[in-house]
Scaffold this motif. Structure first.
Motif, PDB file in Angstrom:
ATOM      1  N   ILE A   1      23.033 -76.593 -27.022  1.00 41.41           N
ATOM      2  CA  ILE A   1      22.882 -77.968 -26.525  1.00 41.41           C
ATOM      3  C   ILE A   1      23.613 -78.948 -27.444  1.00 41.41           C
ATOM      4  CG2 ILE A   1      21.220 -79.848 -26.197  1.00 41.41           C
ATOM      5  CD1 ILE A   1      19.255 -77.787 -25.115  1.00 41.41           C
ATOM      6  N   ALA A   2      23.492 -78.757 -28.744  1.00 40.72           N
ATOM      7  CA  ALA A   2      24.144 -79.656 -29.699  1.00 40.72           C
ATOM      8  C   ALA A   2      25.658 -79.670 -29.492  1.00 40.72           C
ATOM      9  CB  ALA A   2      23.799 -79.234 -31.119  1.00 40.72           C
ATOM     10  N   ARG A   3      26.239 -78.481 -29.361  1.00 44.87           N
ATOM     11  CA  ARG A   3      27.687 -78.399 -29.134  1.00 44.87           C
ATOM     12  C   ARG A   3      28.068 -79.031 -27.799  1.00 44.87           C
ATOM     13  NH1 ARG A   3      28.629 -72.058 -30.928  1.00 44.87           N
ATOM     14  NH2 ARG A   3      28.103 -72.319 -33.152  1.00 44.87           N
ATOM     15  N   ASN A   4      27.250 -78.772 -26.774  1.00 39.91           N
ATOM     16  CA  ASN A   4      27.558 -79.321 -25.445  1.00 39.91           C
ATOM     17  C   ASN A   4      27.507 -80.850 -25.432  1.00 39.91           C
ATOM     18  OD1 ASN A   4      27.820 -76.720 -24.491  1.00 39.91           O
ATOM     19  ND2 ASN A   4      25.749 -76.627 -23.623  1.00 39.91           N
TER      20      ASN A   4
ATOM     21  N   PRO B   1      18.860 -79.293 -37.472  1.00 37.03           N
ATOM     22  CA  PRO B   1      20.107 -78.934 -38.158  1.00 37.03           C
ATOM     23  C   PRO B   1      21.284 -78.774 -37.195  1.00 37.03           C
ATOM     24  CG  PRO B   1      18.283 -77.612 -38.970  1.00 37.03           C
ATOM     25  CD  PRO B   1      17.782 -78.350 -37.771  1.00 37.03           C
ATOM     26  N   ALA B   2      21.029 -78.274 -35.996  1.00 35.14           N
ATOM     27  CA  ALA B   2      22.112 -78.067 -35.035  1.00 35.14           C
ATOM     28  C   ALA B   2      22.726 -79.396 -34.612  1.00 35.14           C
ATOM     29  CB  ALA B   2      21.575 -77.319 -33.812  1.00 35.14           C
ATOM     30  N   LEU B   3      21.894 -80.375 -34.292  1.00 26.08           N
ATOM     31  CA  LEU B   3      22.404 -81.682 -33.889  1.00 26.08           C
ATOM     32  C   LEU B   3      23.030 -82.425 -35.063  1.00 26.08           C
ATOM     33  CD1 LEU B   3      19.503 -82.758 -31.515  1.00 26.08           C
ATOM     34  CD2 LEU B   3      21.879 -82.384 -30.840  1.00 26.08           C
ATOM     35  N   LEU B   4      22.417 -82.301 -36.230  1.00 27.24           N
ATOM     36  CA  LEU B   4      22.976 -82.953 -37.417  1.00 27.24           C
ATOM     37  C   LEU B   4      24.361 -82.398 -37.736  1.00 27.24           C
ATOM     38  CD1 LEU B   4      19.724 -82.965 -39.605  1.00 27.24           C
ATOM     39  CD2 LEU B   4      20.815 -84.971 -38.601  1.00 27.24           C
ATOM     40  N   ASP B   5      24.514 -81.085 -37.561  1.00 28.57           N
ATOM     41  CA  ASP B   5      25.805 -80.454 -37.864  1.00 28.57           C
ATOM     42  C   ASP B   5      26.863 -80.826 -36.829  1.00 28.57           C
ATOM     43  OD1 ASP B   5      27.458 -78.695 -39.424  1.00 28.57           O
ATOM     44  OD2 ASP B   5      27.236 -77.198 -37.832  1.00 28.57           O
ATOM     45  N   ALA B   6      26.457 -81.069 -35.596  1.00 32.86           N
ATOM     46  CA  ALA B   6      27.409 -81.394 -34.534  1.00 32.86           C
ATOM     47  C   ALA B   6      27.898 -82.831 -34.613  1.00 32.86           C
ATOM     48  CB  ALA B   6      26.762 -81.143 -33.164  1.00 32.86           C
TER      49      ALA B   6
ATOM     50  N   THR C   1      15.425 -82.148 -28.674  1.00 29.47           N
ATOM     51  CA  THR C   1      15.347 -80.679 -28.618  1.00 29.47           C
ATOM     52  C   THR C   1      14.191 -80.112 -29.424  1.00 29.47           C
ATOM     53  OG1 THR C   1      16.928 -80.539 -30.461  1.00 29.47           O
ATOM     54  CG2 THR C   1      17.835 -80.447 -28.223  1.00 29.47           C
ATOM     55  N   THR C   2      13.144 -80.876 -29.657  1.00 30.42           N
ATOM     56  CA  THR C   2      12.047 -80.399 -30.511  1.00 30.42           C
ATOM     57  C   THR C   2      11.290 -79.231 -29.892  1.00 30.42           C
ATOM     58  OG1 THR C   2      10.648 -82.132 -29.553  1.00 30.42           O
ATOM     59  CG2 THR C   2      11.702 -82.601 -31.669  1.00 30.42           C
ATOM     60  N   ALA C   3      11.308 -79.105 -28.552  1.00 32.32           N
ATOM     61  CA  ALA C   3      10.560 -78.027 -27.888  1.00 32.32           C
ATOM     62  C   ALA C   3      11.469 -76.893 -27.420  1.00 32.32           C
ATOM     63  CB  ALA C   3       9.778 -78.601 -26.702  1.00 32.32           C
ATOM     64  N   VAL C   4      12.712 -76.871 -27.923  1.00 31.21           N
ATOM     65  CA  VAL C   4      13.706 -75.887 -27.498  1.00 31.21           C
ATOM     66  C   VAL C   4      13.918 -74.870 -28.618  1.00 31.21           C
ATOM     67  CG1 VAL C   4      16.098 -75.577 -26.762  1.00 31.21           C
ATOM     68  CG2 VAL C   4      14.817 -77.584 -26.004  1.00 31.21           C
ATOM     69  N   ASP C   5      14.130 -73.597 -28.250  1.00 35.52           N
ATOM     70  CA  ASP C   5      14.357 -72.569 -29.275  1.00 35.52           C
ATOM     71  C   ASP C   5      15.682 -72.812 -29.996  1.00 35.52           C
ATOM     72  OD1 ASP C   5      16.560 -70.631 -28.065  1.00 35.52           O
ATOM     73  OD2 ASP C   5      15.219 -71.206 -26.427  1.00 35.52           O
ATOM     74  N   ALA C   6      15.830 -72.193 -31.160  1.00 30.87           N
ATOM     75  CA  ALA C   6      16.971 -72.467 -32.037  1.00 30.87           C
ATOM     76  C   ALA C   6      18.312 -72.117 -31.401  1.00 30.87           C
ATOM     77  CB  ALA C   6      16.806 -71.708 -33.351  1.00 30.87           C
ATOM     78  N   VAL C   7      18.385 -71.001 -30.677  1.00 30.98           N
ATOM     79  CA  VAL C   7      19.642 -70.584 -30.066  1.00 30.98           C
ATOM     80  C   VAL C   7      20.064 -71.592 -29.000  1.00 30.98           C
ATOM     81  CG1 VAL C   7      20.793 -68.801 -28.716  1.00 30.98           C
ATOM     82  CG2 VAL C   7      19.213 -68.155 -30.553  1.00 30.98           C
TER      83      VAL C   7
ATOM     84  N   SER D   1      22.858 -79.692 -20.994  1.00 32.94           N
ATOM     85  CA  SER D   1      21.459 -79.628 -21.424  1.00 32.94           C
ATOM     86  C   SER D   1      20.869 -78.232 -21.311  1.00 32.94           C
ATOM     87  CB  SER D   1      20.621 -80.600 -20.595  1.00 32.94           C
ATOM     88  OG  SER D   1      20.641 -80.207 -19.231  1.00 32.94           O
ATOM     89  N   MET D   2      21.676 -77.255 -20.869  1.00 34.10           N
ATOM     90  CA  MET D   2      21.226 -75.879 -20.669  1.00 34.10           C
ATOM     91  C   MET D   2      20.107 -75.800 -19.630  1.00 34.10           C
ATOM     92  SD  MET D   2      23.262 -74.145 -22.450  1.00 34.10           S
ATOM     93  CE  MET D   2      22.495 -72.542 -22.274  1.00 34.10           C
ATOM     94  N   LEU D   3      20.111 -76.771 -18.711  1.00 32.14           N
ATOM     95  CA  LEU D   3      19.129 -76.726 -17.629  1.00 32.14           C
ATOM     96  C   LEU D   3      19.520 -75.677 -16.586  1.00 32.14           C
ATOM     97  CD1 LEU D   3      16.526 -78.323 -16.869  1.00 32.14           C
ATOM     98  CD2 LEU D   3      17.943 -79.685 -15.341  1.00 32.14           C
ATOM     99  N   THR D   4      20.720 -75.126 -16.713  1.00 29.18           N
ATOM    100  CA  THR D   4      21.153 -74.055 -15.802  1.00 29.18           C
ATOM    101  C   THR D   4      20.205 -72.877 -15.873  1.00 29.18           C
ATOM    102  OG1 THR D   4      22.631 -73.377 -17.598  1.00 29.18           O
ATOM    103  CG2 THR D   4      23.606 -74.647 -15.803  1.00 29.18           C
ATOM    104  N   ASP D   5      19.649 -72.601 -17.065  1.00 29.08           N
ATOM    105  CA  ASP D   5      18.695 -71.502 -17.206  1.00 29.08           C
ATOM    106  C   ASP D   5      17.438 -71.752 -16.373  1.00 29.08           C
ATOM    107  OD1 ASP D   5      20.527 -70.532 -18.942  1.00 29.08           O
ATOM    108  OD2 ASP D   5      19.366 -70.905 -20.762  1.00 29.08           O
TER     109      ASP D   5
END
Length: 566
Positions: free
Chosen positions: A507-510, A527-532, A496-502, A445-449
């Motif tokens: 997150i989508a790949r993870n 698009p990132a989640l749809l593509d994954a 992921t609506t409140a998360v930046d594109a990068v 979830s990139m919560l490490t940041d």
């Protein structure tokens, strides 16, 4: 064996009777001790009258000492009986209120029938104020009985001096209670309405707090404030009305009690003047007239408290008597199963049909937000199966044939506005402290940041509703909690609506990697989640209109490209 359905209280009277039966022992001892207290209080003016009647006339020091010792015994009895009687009753009261709070909270955490129109803020009020006021019945009954004891002892003592004095107390008490019982009914009705309006105001506050940031975003602060002010003003007006009725009740009770005490004193004075009673009996009568004010006041207030307790119990019954969405069933879905939605019609959904195989990662591109919310509610079993047409199957079994608990153990639906609780990042991710999948979920979830920003890492303190976190941080925390649950079927609604594109791309790949060979469904336009995803289903106007991979749909479907391309 009694079924859970029969054990559920149906009315406010059921709740009150259940509370009384469960605390019969404590109430018995409390009644005995409070009765001793009232008897001791009543004995005090009687003893003074006897002292005047015998001791002072005889001028005997032995009799005086014996009288003083008797007064000491009476005072000790009054003190100890009050102390221990109230201790027993208040302990039982507090314990019973806690029991009802737990039951209401447990019901509030489970879906209830949709005809019970209560929001979380209203349920909170019922679980606090109404639970406390309902449990007050445990103190009300013993105090009512002990006050009756005091009135009867007074009537008997005065009746032994003069029949007219005894009759005056009895008739006066009956008249007072008759008048006040009529007034107490209005208090009960007003209190019921007041509690309902206060609960609605609490629900409005909860809604405003939840949507505070969006309100700031589009400048709706003032409209939100006016909305709450209207509800709060209605609650205030009703509270003032109830306060007026309570004031009138208390004033009437005090006036009637004072009139009765005055009548007893004047009658005793007239009888003493005519030589029908002695000076000692006059002292006793005047003392009892002053004393009787307290038990009469307590006695006259009991109908009001009974009506308040009943009104609160009836509000609790709204939650406790509400049937669950689905009856408990023994069947359980098989592990790692698939999900099928077959010809479902509900809300904005019409003849919705799709199938997700076990272990598949499917994204559903929903063009209308309402349709996504309706689908998420169905899968989360927030809607009873008989409220929609069609069938939802989990591992080949219809949801209607499973209990809510087993469905949710097997399939987790994470809402887009997942609640954040006061505690730490870690306790929000793993509330049960099981420790499974926490580190993997945090990384995915990139919560490490977020953890890296604070010295305490995952032990960083989180305020209620995540007030000290940004929108994106709250969203990633909610996603980490959903991933850590490691459900057989995971449904994510706009994670992921409140998360930046990068970050969204990572997150989508993870998610795709972490959930490999686990059934995953994402309702999203990202698009990132749809593509994954393995494949994408297009949900438009309540039905599936297209199905393919994200990249193929971008090439072949103009509407899809316009809807999801950023």
């Amino acid at each position: 064996m009694t079924t859970p359905d029969k054990q559920r209280p149906r009315t406010g009277s059921d709740i009150l009777w259940a509370a009384l039966r469960r605390n019969a022992g404590a109430m018995t001892w409390g009644t005995v001790l409070m009765g001793m207290y009232q008897a001791g209080e009543t004995a005090f003016p009687i003893a003074l009258g006897l002292i005047v009647e015998h001791t002072m006339q005889d001028r005997n020091l032995g009799s005086l000492a014996l009288s003083i010792a008797a007064l000491a015994v009476i005072i000790t009895t009054v003190s100890l009986s009050w102390r221990f009687g109230m201790r027993i009753l208040q302990k039982a009261n507090t314990t019973e209120a806690h029991r009802w709070r737990v039951r209401v909270a447990a019901c509030g955490l489970q879906p209830v029938a949709r005809d019970v129109d209560l929001k979380s803020g209203e349920i909170l009020t019922i679980a606090t104020e109404d639970a406390d006021q309902t449990a007050d019945i445990i103190e009300v009954v013993p105090l009512l009985v002990s006050s009756l004891v005091a009135v009867l002892i007074t009537a008997v003592a005065l009746g032994m001096a003069s029949v007219w004095l005894g009759l005056l107390v009895i008739v006066g008490t009956i008249a007072i209670l008759s008048i006040l019982s009529v007034m107490s009914k209005r208090i009960g009705a007003g209190t019921r309405e007041q509690q309902a309006r206060v609960a609605r105001a609490g629900a409005k506050v909860a809604d405003l707090i939840t949507g505070l940031r969006p309100l700031h975003g589009f400048g709706g602060n003032h409209a939100g404030f006016l909305s709450y002010r209207k509800v709060s003003t209605e609650a205030k007006s009703q509270a003032i009305t109830v306060a007026k009725v309570n004031g009138a009740y208390a004033g009437t009770a005090l006036a009637l009690n004072a009139i009765l005490a005055t009548a007893v004193s004047l009658t005793a004075g007239w009888l003493a003047f005519n030589g029908e009673i002695t000076v000692g009996q006059l002292v006793m009568a005047v003392g009892l007239a002053q004393f009787i004010m307290e038990p009469l006041k307590l006695f006259s207030e009991m109908p009001k408290y009974v009506m308040i307790a009943r009104a609160s119990a009836e509000r609790m019954a709204l939650v406790l008597a509400a049937p669950p969405v689905m009856a408990p069933r023994p069947e359980r879905p098989s592990a790692g199963g698939d999900l099928e939605v077959d010809s479902v019609r509900y809300g904005s959904l019409r003849e919705l049909k799709f199938h997700v195989s076990a272990g598949e990662f499917v994204a559903i591109a929903v063009y209308q937000p309402r349709a996504a919310a309706d689908l998420a509610s169905l899968l989360a079993v927030n809607v009873p199966p008989d409220a929609y047409e069609g069938v939802v199957r989990v591992s080949g079994q219809e949801i209607a044939d499973l209990s809510i608990e087993t469905v949710r153990e097997h399939m987790l639906v994470n809402p887009y506005d997942g609640e954040i609780f006061a505690g730490t990042l870690r306790t929000n991710i793993d509330p049960a402290g099981a420790g499974r999948m926490v580190s993997e979920a945090v990384e995915a979830s990139m919560l490490t940041d977020v953890a890296a920003l604070h010295r305490d890492g995952l032990d960083y303190g989180v305020r209620d509703r995540g007030a000290n976190l940004s929108g994106g941080q709250r969203q990633r925390l909610s996603l980490a909690r959903a991933l850590a649950a490691d459900a057989d079927i995971l449904v994510l609604h706009d994670p992921t609506t409140a998360v930046d594109a990068v970050t969204e791309q990572l997150i989508a790949r993870n998610i795709a990697e972490l959930r490999r060979n686990r059934t995953t469904i994402v309702l999203t336009s990202s698009p990132a989640l749809l593509d994954a995803a393995d494949r994408v289903l297009v949900l438009d106007d309540g039905v599936i209109t297209a199905e393919d991979t994200h990249r193929n749909l971008l090439t072949t479907d103009e509407n899809y490209r316009l809807a999801v391309a950023r």
